[in-house]
Design a protein around this motif. Structure first.
Motif, PDB file in Angstrom:
ATOM      1  N   LEU A 126     -23.388  15.449  11.742  1.00 34.07           N
ATOM      2  CA  LEU A 126     -23.639  14.391  12.717  1.00 34.07           C
ATOM      3  C   LEU A 126     -23.461  13.029  12.061  1.00 34.07           C
ATOM      4  CD1 LEU A 126     -26.799  15.425  14.750  1.00 34.07           C
ATOM      5  CD2 LEU A 126     -24.479  15.170  15.581  1.00 34.07           C
ATOM      6  N   ALA A 144     -25.106  10.381  13.016  1.00 31.62           N
ATOM      7  CA  ALA A 144     -26.431   9.750  12.953  1.00 31.62           C
ATOM      8  C   ALA A 144     -27.473  10.787  12.569  1.00 31.62           C
ATOM      9  CB  ALA A 144     -26.776   9.122  14.302  1.00 31.62           C
ATOM     10  N   LEU A 196     -31.180   9.782  11.830  1.00 31.97           N
ATOM     11  CA  LEU A 196     -31.866   9.432  13.079  1.00 31.97           C
ATOM     12  C   LEU A 196     -32.218  10.697  13.853  1.00 31.97           C
ATOM     13  CD1 LEU A 196     -32.608   6.803  14.516  1.00 31.97           C
ATOM     14  CD2 LEU A 196     -30.602   7.105  15.912  1.00 31.97           C
ATOM     15  N   TYR A 197     -31.269  11.670  13.867  1.00 25.29           N
ATOM     16  CA  TYR A 197     -31.519  12.933  14.556  1.00 25.29           C
ATOM     17  C   TYR A 197     -32.743  13.624  13.965  1.00 25.29           C
ATOM     18  CZ  TYR A 197     -31.172  17.877  15.577  1.00 25.29           C
ATOM     19  OH  TYR A 197     -31.481  19.149  15.933  1.00 25.29           O
ATOM     20  N   PHE A 240     -35.405  12.453  12.547  1.00 25.04           N
ATOM     21  CA  PHE A 240     -36.685  11.890  12.969  1.00 25.04           C
ATOM     22  C   PHE A 240     -36.886  12.032  14.474  1.00 25.04           C
ATOM     23  CE2 PHE A 240     -36.005   9.706   8.922  1.00 25.04           C
ATOM     24  CZ  PHE A 240     -37.137  10.183   8.300  1.00 25.04           C
ATOM     25  N   ALA A 241     -35.788  12.000  15.245  1.00 28.71           N
ATOM     26  CA  ALA A 241     -35.917  12.188  16.691  1.00 28.71           C
ATOM     27  C   ALA A 241     -36.376  13.603  16.993  1.00 28.71           C
ATOM     28  CB  ALA A 241     -34.589  11.893  17.375  1.00 28.71           C
ATOM     29  N   ALA A 266     -39.986  14.033  16.492  1.00 28.18           N
ATOM     30  CA  ALA A 266     -40.861  13.153  17.263  1.00 28.18           C
ATOM     31  C   ALA A 266     -41.766  13.933  18.199  1.00 28.18           C
ATOM     32  CB  ALA A 266     -40.031  12.151  18.059  1.00 28.18           C
ATOM     33  N   GLU A 276     -45.893  15.235  17.329  1.00 27.11           N
ATOM     34  CA  GLU A 276     -47.120  14.519  17.647  1.00 27.11           C
ATOM     35  C   GLU A 276     -47.612  14.892  19.035  1.00 27.11           C
ATOM     36  OE1 GLU A 276     -45.444  10.660  16.991  1.00 27.11           O
ATOM     37  OE2 GLU A 276     -44.718  11.597  15.170  1.00 27.11           O
ATOM     38  N   LEU A 277     -46.661  14.895  19.957  1.00 26.74           N
ATOM     39  CA  LEU A 277     -46.988  15.233  21.338  1.00 26.74           C
ATOM     40  C   LEU A 277     -47.551  16.646  21.424  1.00 26.74           C
ATOM     41  CD1 LEU A 277     -46.563  13.383  23.694  1.00 26.74           C
ATOM     42  CD2 LEU A 277     -44.504  14.628  24.261  1.00 26.74           C
ATOM     43  N   LEU A 315     -40.410   6.121   7.936  1.00 31.44           N
ATOM     44  CA  LEU A 315     -39.123   5.570   8.370  1.00 31.44           C
ATOM     45  C   LEU A 315     -38.705   4.420   7.466  1.00 31.44           C
ATOM     46  CD1 LEU A 315     -39.508   5.676  12.216  1.00 31.44           C
ATOM     47  CD2 LEU A 315     -37.856   6.895  10.864  1.00 31.44           C
TER      48      LEU A 315
END
Lengths: 401, 172
Positions: free
Chosen positions: A135, A137, A140-141, A143-144, A147, A150-151, A184
């Motif tokens: 990829l 990015a 960025l992927y 950490f995305a 993400a 947490e939820l 980050l």
């Protein structure tokens, strides 16, 4: 780089790719692509699933040894079959859902958590030409994809309808958000220095040796060492492990958001925790420790994926060692460490990396100046902040102990 | 290809509608997160990798957390549900406001010149995006940054200013 040109043609080095082509080579084109993807997914799940199993065993053994007891040693040779016995036990246990719990969310939380942590494995380069998804990015992927954890932890705590679980969920939210920031910020200097968000690009930027024996790994620069330290501390906090295991503190929150989980769902939480630990260690290896590159030119005959595994295992054993040695932090200490110490240090470190990048052509004596200034920019704030934060707190005298 | 788009649209709109109709605010937040994930999936479908990952990172990772905190810190108990259906006058205002926004959006889309033929997707790399953000769009980026900072300071002032008789409840 002439020896490299010959070594990366070796059979062992290209082994995984050759094996994949041999297994799926007979298929027509679109089916072959699908088969390749499935094969990669199966390989990652198998490798990291087994790593998870034996990591739990290694952790129990090492913790036992550090605490002067043998650890599990009755199942198989030296307790080697212990993880499988644990797995069977977890699978056959009763799955209890509290009557007041929200059934859908209670079920969904461990599944989402595990899915999110597996997704992060997709962009880590495990060896030469061994990156599952290439990829642009990729960082960025990574950490995305993480993400959603947490939820999921929050959902687990809230859906259980238990005051300890909800307290733990609030703690987890505060902790995960606080440490996301230094995590980050410690990655940004790497992106700044290498000029790419792609993990393969970052690994490629760390190839080669200075004077033939000092690798171009980013951890061997002043800002790289500081960023590596900040990254590892934040990753430790993000994976909810000791000494940052406040959300599941056994002695005060009776295991926090895991209180109302039993059987295989409980095992899924642990699997996700270990997967997240493996993924962050893998990213740390990729970003700071040169990825799959060998530390010395003469050691290049050893395949690249072996080097990646060695570095990964070293970091994981470090995690276990820390768990055995460090006492748990208090919640105010946790917050202070993140906001007053790690975040300012990471911000200063960004400036250090910028200085390092704009002075890349300095030669001779200026090279010394460059190292001195950068090292001062790392050590100075660390010393000042550390002294300022611990002022009036130590050294402690134990009068009654 | 279009089936995927329809699926993404259904998930995005469906979760958004469900979020509006739930009476438990926390369920609404979680459903809304699903809707944002749908938007990210749409970006991914459209080939905008960077925007998709940024969407997930910021909305699913950060803004959902802010909403959860706002809900948890302002609800008195977990059975404290949102008020039931409002009287007709409120529904009328809601339809008026929603219709106005929809009108603006639809007219903007209708007047914009959409290419009928599918042009080949331009391959934009992340470094190109970065230099665009630092070059021609630097001023925009700075303005947005200042705006967000002002909003943040405003939130801190609202939250810290406990002098008044009534507490500001759950201002996002």
């Amino acid at each position: 780089m002439s020896p490299a040109a010959t070594t990366h043609e070796s059979l062992l080095e290209r082994g995984p790719v050759l094996l994949r082509d041999w297994l799926t080579g007979f298929l027509p084109e679109p089916a072959r692509w699908v088969a390749n993807c499935l094969l990669i997914i199966v390989a990652i799940l198998a490798v990291f699933g087994l790593l998870f199993a034996f990591l739990t065993l290694a952790e129990r053994k090492i913790l036992g040894r550090i605490q002067n007891r043998p650890g599990p040693n009755r199942t198989g040779w030296f307790g080697l079959l212990q993880p499988f016995a644990d797995g069977i036990k977890m699978l056959t246990k009763e799955d209890i859902v509290p009557r007041a719990a929200s059934p859908v969310l209670h079920f969904l939380a461990p599944v989402v958590l595990l899915a999110a942590s597996i997704l992060t494995f997709a962009v880590i380069p495990y060896g030469r030409d061994l990156v599952p998804v290439e990829l642009d990015a990729a960082v960025l992927y990574f950490f995305a994809a993480g993400a959603a954890t947490e939820l999921a932890v929050f959902t687990a705590g809230w859906a259980s309808h238990n005051k300890y679980a909800l307290l733990a969920a609030m703690r987890a939210l505060a902790q995960l958000i606080s440490y996301e920031l230094p995590l980050l910020l410690s990655v940004v200097p790497v992106v700044l220095a290498t000029g790419t968000l792609s993990t393969t690009g970052i690994v490629a930027a760390q190839s080669g040796w200075k004077w033939g024996f000092v690798p171009h790994w980013l951890v061997f620069t002043p800002w790289g060492a500081a960023a590596f330290a900040i990254f590892m501390v934040s990753a430790l906090a993000e994976s909810n492990r000791s000494p940052f295991d406040l959300p599941e503190a056994e002695s005060e929150l009776i295991a926090g958001h895991l209180t109302e989980y039993s059987g295989f769902k409980y095992a899924l939480f642990f699997m996700a925790e270990y997967f997240a630990m493996c993924a962050s260690s893998g990213l740390a290896v990729t970003l700071f420790l040169g990825g799959w590159h060998a530390p010395l030119p003469v050691l290049e005959f050893i395949p690249s994926y072996v080097w990646f595994a060695v570095k990964l295992l070293a970091l994981l054993l470090g995690f276990i060692w820390i768990r055995a040695t460090m006492p748990r932090l208090r919640i105010d200490q946790l917050m202070r460490l993140a906001w007053k110490f790690l975040v300012p240090l990471a911000l200063v470190n960004l400036g250090t990396a910028a200085f390092w990048s704009i002075t890349f052509q300095w030669e001779g004596p200026f090279q010394l100046v460059r190292w001195a200034v950068a090292a001062g920019l790392v050590v100075g704030p660390f010393y000042v902040l550390g002294r300022g934060l611990s002022a009036g707190l130590g050294p402690r005298t134990y009068r009654f102990a | 290809m279009n089936a995927v788009l329809v699926l993404i649209a259904l998930v995005t709109v469906g979760t958004a509608v469900a979020a509006m109709s739930r009476r438990s605010l926390l369920h609404s937040v979680l459903l809304l997160t699903g809707s944002w994930t749908g938007v990210a999936a749409f970006y991914l479908w459209a080939g905008a990798e960077f925007a998709a990952f940024a969407q997930v990172l910021i909305y699913v990772g950060a803004i959902s957390m802010a909403l959860l905190f706002a809900v948890l810190l302002t609800r008195r108990s977990r059975v404290d549900l949102a008020p039931g259906p409002a009287p007709g006058s409120r529904a009328l205002y809601a339809i008026l406001a929603g219709g106005a926004v929809a009108g603006v959006l639809v007219s903007a889309v209708a007047r914009g010149s959409l290419a009928a033929a599918r042009s080949p997707t331009p391959a934009v790399t992340v470094s190109q995006l970065g230099s665009l953000l630092m070059g021609p769009y630097a001023a925009t980026l700075l303005v947005v940054g200042v705006l967000l900072t002002v909003a943040l300071i405003g939130a801190v002032v609202l939250a810290a200013g406990g002098g008044g008789p009534e507490k500001p409840g759950g201002a996002p």
